[in-house]
Design a protein around this motif. Sequence first.
Motif, mmCIF file in Angstrom:
data_model
loop_
_atom_site.group_PDB
_atom_site.id
_atom_site.type_symbol
_atom_site.label_atom_id
_atom_site.label_comp_id
_atom_site.label_asym_id
_atom_site.label_seq_id
_atom_site.Cartn_x
_atom_site.Cartn_y
_atom_site.Cartn_z
ATOM 1 N N LEU A 1 -4.440 -1.327 -8.436
ATOM 2 C CA LEU A 1 -3.873 -1.230 -7.049
ATOM 3 C C LEU A 1 -2.616 -1.889 -6.965
ATOM 4 O O LEU A 1 -2.547 -3.138 -6.821
ATOM 5 C CB LEU A 1 -5.042 -1.809 -5.932
ATOM 6 N N ASP B 1 -10.927 -4.443 -12.177
ATOM 7 C CA ASP B 1 -11.015 -4.424 -10.590
ATOM 8 C C ASP B 1 -10.264 -5.308 -9.848
ATOM 9 O O ASP B 1 -9.810 -6.292 -10.490
ATOM 10 C CB ASP B 1 -12.448 -4.645 -10.293
ATOM 11 N N ILE C 1 -4.251 5.930 -3.091
ATOM 12 C CA ILE C 1 -4.898 6.478 -4.407
ATOM 13 C C ILE C 1 -4.842 5.389 -5.576
ATOM 14 O O ILE C 1 -3.592 5.061 -5.908
ATOM 15 C CB ILE C 1 -4.143 7.764 -4.994
ATOM 16 N N LEU C 2 -5.956 5.084 -6.062
ATOM 17 C CA LEU C 2 -5.636 4.181 -7.456
ATOM 18 C C LEU C 2 -4.807 4.696 -8.497
ATOM 19 O O LEU C 2 -5.062 5.844 -8.724
ATOM 20 C CB LEU C 2 -7.053 3.666 -7.839
ATOM 21 N N ASP D 1 -6.539 6.995 -11.004
ATOM 22 C CA ASP D 1 -6.969 8.421 -10.239
ATOM 23 C C ASP D 1 -5.751 9.458 -9.859
ATOM 24 O O ASP D 1 -5.790 10.341 -9.343
ATOM 25 C CB ASP D 1 -7.431 8.003 -9.002
ATOM 26 N N ARG E 1 -10.435 1.626 -18.675
ATOM 27 C CA ARG E 1 -10.772 0.831 -17.314
ATOM 28 C C ARG E 1 -12.111 0.272 -17.869
ATOM 29 O O ARG E 1 -13.070 0.556 -18.566
ATOM 30 C CB ARG E 1 -11.055 2.085 -16.722
ATOM 31 N N ASP F 1 -16.434 0.202 -12.720
ATOM 32 C CA ASP F 1 -15.796 1.587 -11.998
ATOM 33 C C ASP F 1 -14.809 1.170 -10.817
ATOM 34 O O ASP F 1 -14.488 1.949 -10.127
ATOM 35 C CB ASP F 1 -17.163 1.900 -10.946
ATOM 36 N N ARG G 1 -11.264 0.655 -5.257
ATOM 37 C CA ARG G 1 -11.216 1.879 -4.662
ATOM 38 C C ARG G 1 -11.834 2.110 -3.308
ATOM 39 O O ARG G 1 -11.167 2.542 -2.485
ATOM 40 C CB ARG G 1 -12.334 2.804 -5.429
ATOM 41 N N ALA H 1 -8.786 1.137 -1.247
ATOM 42 C CA ALA H 1 -7.613 2.047 -1.181
ATOM 43 C C ALA H 1 -8.168 3.260 -0.197
ATOM 44 O O ALA H 1 -7.482 3.678 0.523
ATOM 45 C CB ALA H 1 -7.630 2.972 -2.564
#
Length: 373
Positions: free
Chosen positions: A85, A105, A317-318, A321, A332, A335, A340, A343
Motif C-alpha cells: 500500500l 501486510d 488498488i494494492l 493487484d 506475497r 492474503d 486490501r 484500499a
Amino acid sequence: MQPVLLNDFKRQWSEIGAEVRGAVDAVGASGWYVLGTQVEGFERDLAQFWGLKHAIGVASGLDALEIGLRALGLRCGDRVLTTPLSAFATTMAIVRLGGVPVFCDTDANGLLDLTAAEAVLEAEPGIRFLLPVHLFGQCLDLDRLAALRNRFGVTILEDCAQSIGAAWDGRATGTVGRLAATSFYPTKNLGALGDGGAVLTGDAELATQVRRLRDYGQSAKYRHDEIGWNSRLDELQAAILAAALLPRLREWTLRRQQVAAAYTAGIRHPGVHLLRPAAPGTSCEHLFPVRVAAAQREHFEAHLKSRGIATGRHYPILIPDQQAMAGVAYARHGDLGVARALAGGEVSLPIHPQLTAEEVERVVTAVNEWTVR
Ligand SMILES: Cc1ncc(COP(=O)(O)O)c(C=O)c1O
C-alpha cells in the motif's frame, strides 16, 4: 460556496510568488541551469533541515528510490521486502532494477506491519533489502525498524516521500536506513513547482556514489565509471525550493498539525474511523486518511462533494493487484487482507497549510452530518 481543495496551489502562489520570481531571476541572471550553486545550496539546506550529512538532489522521488537502491547494491533477482500500500513508484523502483518485491501486510493504519515483516524476514533469510514507507506522513516505529535491521542485517532504504518533517522520539524518518529517498512532487509537504527528489544519507561514500549515478555515472567530466541516470535536480527548482518553500516548511508542518488536531477533536461519527498515528506528534500530516465501510465509500465521497469538499483515495488498488504487475516477478506473504480492506474504504480529507479555520470547520461539520445509507 468556495470548494475546499485537497491542495490549493493558487493560494500557495499568492504566498510564495514574490520569492519564486526572485529565485527565477537569480537563476536566469546566473546563466547556469543544471547542477550549479543553487542545487548545492539547496542540498546543504535540506541536509541541515533533515539532520543528515548529505542530500543529493535528483529528478524525482522515483529516481531517488531507484538510484538509492542501486547505490546500496541491489542486483537483478534480489528480494526486497516492502509494502503493498503505497504510491506505485515504491515498487516500480525495485522492479525497474530487476529486483523482486516481497509484499507483506500492513497494520490497521496502512503502514507496513512490522510484526508481519519480522515473520517474513525469519521465514526468508535470503531477503537482503527492506523498503518501508512512512505513509501519510506517519512515522513507522523507528526503534522497531532499527531492531529489524540489527537482527537480520537487512539493508534499509526508507521511502520518505510523504514524511519530510516527521520524527519518532525526536529522530527524523530516514535516519535508520542507510539511505532515505524523498520527493518534491508539487503535492508533497515540500513540493516544488514541478518534479524533483532527493537522496539523503549520513554516509559520505554512498553520497558520492549517488552523485555519480544521477549524472551518467560520471566521476569527472566525460569519465564514466558506471552506467548511471540522467536525473538532475534543475537549478530553477532548487532555487525555488531553497528560497520559497523550505524556509516555510516548519511553519507549514505546524499548520498541518493544527488542522489534524482540529479534525481529530471535531470529527465524531461512528461510521468514520480516523487513521491516526499510534504515537501522537510523530506525523508531519501529509495526508489525513479516514476509513469508512467499503460499501459506503462512494456515498461518503458524494456527500462531501455535495458540500464542496474534495477527497482523495490513498490508495484504491494494492500494488500487487495493479495490471502492470501481471507478469512481473514478485512474492506475497499472506492474503494482504488488512491492506486490501483499507484500499477498499480509505478516504483522504483535505489537509494543507492554506486551509482556513472556517474551511476546517466546514469539513468537520460535513463529516459529522453524513447520513449513512
Ligand atoms: C510514498 C511515495 N513514494 C514515492 C513517490 C514517487 O515520487 P515522485 O512522484 O516524485 O516520483 C511518491 C510520490 O508520488 C510517494 O508518495
